[in-house]
Design an enzyme around this catalytic site. Structure first.
Site, PDB file in Angstrom:
ATOM      1  N   SER A 162       5.919  10.664  14.736  1.00  0.00           N
ATOM      2  CA  SER A 162       6.107  11.409  13.492  1.00  0.00           C
ATOM      3  C   SER A 162       7.174  12.490  13.692  1.00  0.00           C
ATOM      4  O   SER A 162       8.275  12.180  14.157  1.00  0.00           O
ATOM      5  CB  SER A 162       4.752  12.003  13.068  1.00  0.00           C
ATOM      6  OG  SER A 162       4.787  12.501  11.761  1.00  0.00           O
ATOM      7  N   ARG A 232      -4.615  20.463   4.547  1.00  0.00           N
ATOM      8  CA  ARG A 232      -5.135  19.576   5.576  1.00  0.00           C
ATOM      9  C   ARG A 232      -5.789  18.332   4.983  1.00  0.00           C
ATOM     10  O   ARG A 232      -5.615  17.217   5.480  1.00  0.00           O
ATOM     11  CB  ARG A 232      -6.149  20.330   6.439  1.00  0.00           C
ATOM     12  CG  ARG A 232      -6.771  19.508   7.541  1.00  0.00           C
ATOM     13  CD  ARG A 232      -5.736  18.921   8.462  1.00  0.00           C
ATOM     14  NE  ARG A 232      -6.314  18.531   9.739  1.00  0.00           N
ATOM     15  CZ  ARG A 232      -5.627  18.105  10.770  1.00  0.00           C
ATOM     16  NH1 ARG A 232      -4.310  17.993  10.689  1.00  0.00           N
ATOM     17  NH2 ARG A 232      -6.212  17.762  11.890  1.00  0.00           N
ATOM     18  N   ASP A 328       1.252   2.165   7.641  1.00  0.00           N
ATOM     19  CA  ASP A 328       1.689   3.564   7.524  1.00  0.00           C
ATOM     20  C   ASP A 328       2.502   3.714   6.240  1.00  0.00           C
ATOM     21  O   ASP A 328       3.593   3.162   6.115  1.00  0.00           O
ATOM     22  CB  ASP A 328       2.534   3.926   8.756  1.00  0.00           C
ATOM     23  CG  ASP A 328       2.997   5.374   8.772  1.00  0.00           C
ATOM     24  OD1 ASP A 328       2.836   6.080   7.748  1.00  0.00           O
ATOM     25  OD2 ASP A 328       3.513   5.802   9.819  1.00  0.00           O
ATOM     26  N   HIS A 361      -0.605   6.156   9.106  1.00  0.00           N
ATOM     27  CA  HIS A 361       0.268   6.999   9.927  1.00  0.00           C
ATOM     28  C   HIS A 361      -0.468   7.533  11.160  1.00  0.00           C
ATOM     29  O   HIS A 361       0.130   7.702  12.228  1.00  0.00           O
ATOM     30  CB  HIS A 361       0.798   8.151   9.074  1.00  0.00           C
ATOM     31  CG  HIS A 361       1.836   8.982   9.758  1.00  0.00           C
ATOM     32  ND1 HIS A 361       3.011   8.453  10.242  1.00  0.00           N
ATOM     33  CD2 HIS A 361       1.879  10.310  10.058  1.00  0.00           C
ATOM     34  CE1 HIS A 361       3.729   9.427  10.799  1.00  0.00           C
ATOM     35  NE2 HIS A 361       3.062  10.551  10.702  1.00  0.00           N
ATOM     36  N   ASP A 362      -1.740   7.794  11.019  1.00  0.00           N
ATOM     37  CA  ASP A 362      -2.526   8.309  12.145  1.00  0.00           C
ATOM     38  C   ASP A 362      -2.577   7.344  13.322  1.00  0.00           C
ATOM     39  O   ASP A 362      -3.011   7.737  14.414  1.00  0.00           O
ATOM     40  CB  ASP A 362      -3.964   8.618  11.694  1.00  0.00           C
ATOM     41  CG  ASP A 362      -4.172  10.100  11.435  1.00  0.00           C
ATOM     42  OD1 ASP A 362      -3.190  10.864  11.553  1.00  0.00           O
ATOM     43  OD2 ASP A 362      -5.302  10.493  11.106  1.00  0.00           O
TER      44      ASP A 362
END
Lengths: 392, 392
Positions: A162, A232, A328, A361-362
């Protein structure tokens, strides 16, 4: 470590207890925008041992909410496991039996490096909103200074996911002689309008929090926890996928849900997200969040070359590995392919793998055999040239 | 009207200036959850004329941030064009030369129907958080009462997009004898965890706003504008697409951007979204936003039948038209297909069209020839049976 990491068993062992170190710099740091930090510090950790030739150093760059604590357990808190502990360690893809790993907190961060919570030299009050805007280039320049202080002329590899991958890419452009390989994971050569929009929703939540006080909440003994919580939650949701959240939470209702209260938690997914948001809101600095997302938005190396990424990448000599994840949707595979195509057009040495994963994405933080094998294989094949040999 | 609507020229003419009307009910309204509103009102507009047989009425149901003002221009504000003005009017897909259109503000709304801003009968202070939680079923029941007051035993069609489509679906189940056709656009038979999560981020932004005061901000002369702004920005972004935002904004920087200020607007997309959010934050009620998103989350007609949607839809006798948009990622085509499959399994009369559009969930509000033709054709083929003939 996040519970998602437990879904697949990783390889290797832990580096054990680690102590953060502090590198102090008395030479002023001037940002690309011209701002000056008279003195500055970088907090960092290292894992493994630097070899006699000083040829086995690997720099790990962190993403938005990361820190220098990438591997092992914090010496005084065994529950605090590094954010990339599944990647870094003896026998792991970034193998500390072979490599000397350096991981630093970015300048402007909130985990020990000079940042908005630190005292401004003029008045001793927290920098707050006075901390200069940071770019990926600034971080790369500061990391170069750290490398010099550690006696590392050249990194065998620079690795990041990222925003961390953006730093690895920038290193390859700015210091080609100082980087042997770049491992760039789930990154982008520039964000799209949608991605900037998500970042600005998070920023707006923080800025709009009555406890933010234009970034100078430290003097008001306040914390913009509500804004950070929302930021968050949004990050968390957009780094995952509909499929994964469906599998994990579905429409399961929360044990204590009260259907007659529109403000209370009703579904498990809400309970989980609000909890993650609350936890984050007291441990992360709001100004750092703004700085990090701004650096993400601004990153656009091609902009210096009239939008020509091939030209922007021309100085690079590193060996590249690009990785992306099929599901993602914040940094989708197209973004990695865009970099790969520019590298190929410039006749660079590049490998690319799109990994099938339903974790969004994680994924770059999670344990996935194909993903870890790709990094391990690439790293195992790196030749550890001494810098003088390389520059010959 | 949103500027996106202007991208394609629609057909037909305007219904002209319209006046809202108020239907008052003295019989208490009891919600599904058992809460009671002693007196209540629905604000509504009508377009076209009810025929002598009372067989040409069409109910339009609005989505999250909609209102009764669906077509024409507000009589005292010609700039206030109805949210579905491109669909409703003489010669338009919902043709007011043929149909009598009824459009009401949902109970709990903030455009004239009884809602959180209205006085609680016990103390005369705004209901605020005391306003009962609303479900799609509650709205359908209240709309039925409105129909009775208007002397409409049966709607030729009930039409809605998104949350409005959910209401049309619920009508078909709860009052099969009172609905000839259901046009269900970009809707879902139940939201996924990701969709609930987005709603809860918006709710958290509102609830966390220091000016929300647990929903009783009216007494504090305050407005949770920051929370509503963030909620709206998030809604806006997720109702569009990466492609469309790229086309419209790309990475264009804002004219007055200050790169040394991490709080200021830097990109055009931010300027647009913050502006849209700010505008919304003073014209929409925060408690209504919570109620509307909760109704979205809870909607799950199959839940009453152990998750069996075919069984839940068994009572329906309406002719169905389902429409979805290829790039809609909040209510993706799979959700419409899921409803279509359940209707087919129950041997219902159903047509389905997935429309190619790069405009995401917002497509249901925009002008698109294929979309509008689909509705027009379906509506033109409806037979306007008098209610007594149908029930024979």
């Amino acid at each position: 470590m996040d519970e998602y990491s437990k879904q697949e068993q990783g390889r290797g062992a832990s580096v054990g207890a680690v102590h953060p170190q502090l590198a102090k710099f008395d030479t002023p740091f001037t940002t690309v925008s011209g701002a000056v930090l008279p003195q500055w510090e970088l907090c960092f950790e290292t894992y493994g041992r630097l070899n006699a030739e000083r040829s086995n150093a690997v720099l790990v760059c962190h993403a938005l909410s990361g820190s220098q604590h990438a591997a092992g357990v914090q010496h005084d808190n065994p529950n605090n496991v590094g954010w990339w502990d599944n990647i870094i360690g003896p026998g792991k893809p970034l193998d500390t039996d072979r490599f000397f790993i350096v991981s630093s907190n970015n300048l402007g961060g909130c985990h020990g490096s000079t940042g908005p919570t630190h005292p401004h030299p003029e008045d001793g009050k927290a920098y707050g909103s006075r901390f200069p805007v940071m770019t990926v280039e600034d971080w790369v320049h500061s990391q170069k200074k750290l490398a010099e202080q550690l006696g590392i002329d050249r990194f065998a590899a620079i690795v990041g996911g990222s925003l961390g991958g953006m730093q690895a890419l920038r290193w390859a452009i700015d210091y080609p002689e100082a980087i042997g390989a770049a491992v760039i994971i789930a990154a982008s050569a520039r964000l799209t309008a949608l991605n900037i929009a998500f970042n600005d929703i998070a920023r707006s939540a923080i800025i709009g929090d009555a406890n933010f006080y234009d970034g100078n909440f430290y003097q008001h003994n306040a914390l913009p926890t509500s804004g950070l919580q929302v930021a968050r939650m949004l990050g968390h949701v957009t780094y995952l996928t509909d499929f994964l959240m469906g599998k994990k939470f579905g429409r399961t209702t929360h044990a204590n849900s009260d259907r007659n209260n529109s403000q209370a938690v009703q579904f498990e997914v809400e309970s989980y997200l609000r909890y993650q948001g609350t936890k984050f809101s007291t441990r992360f600095d709001a100004n750092t969040y703004l700085l990090m997302t701004r650096a993400l938005d601004y990153f656009d190396p091609a902009a210096d070359c009239n939008g020509d990424l091939v030209k922007a990448l021309a100085p690079a000599t590193a060996q590249f590995l690009l990785l992306s994840f099929s599901s993602d949707w914040r940094f989708p595979p197209e973004h990695s392919r865009h970099i790969v195509q520019a590298l190929l057009a410039g006749n660079k040495n590049v490998s690319y793998l799109e990994i099938e994963a339903d974790t969004g994405h994680d994924s770059f933080l999670l344990t996935n055999a194909q993903y870890h094998n790709a990094i391990a294989t690439f790293m195992n094949h790196l030749t550890l040239d001494a810098p003088n040999k390389c520059n010959a």
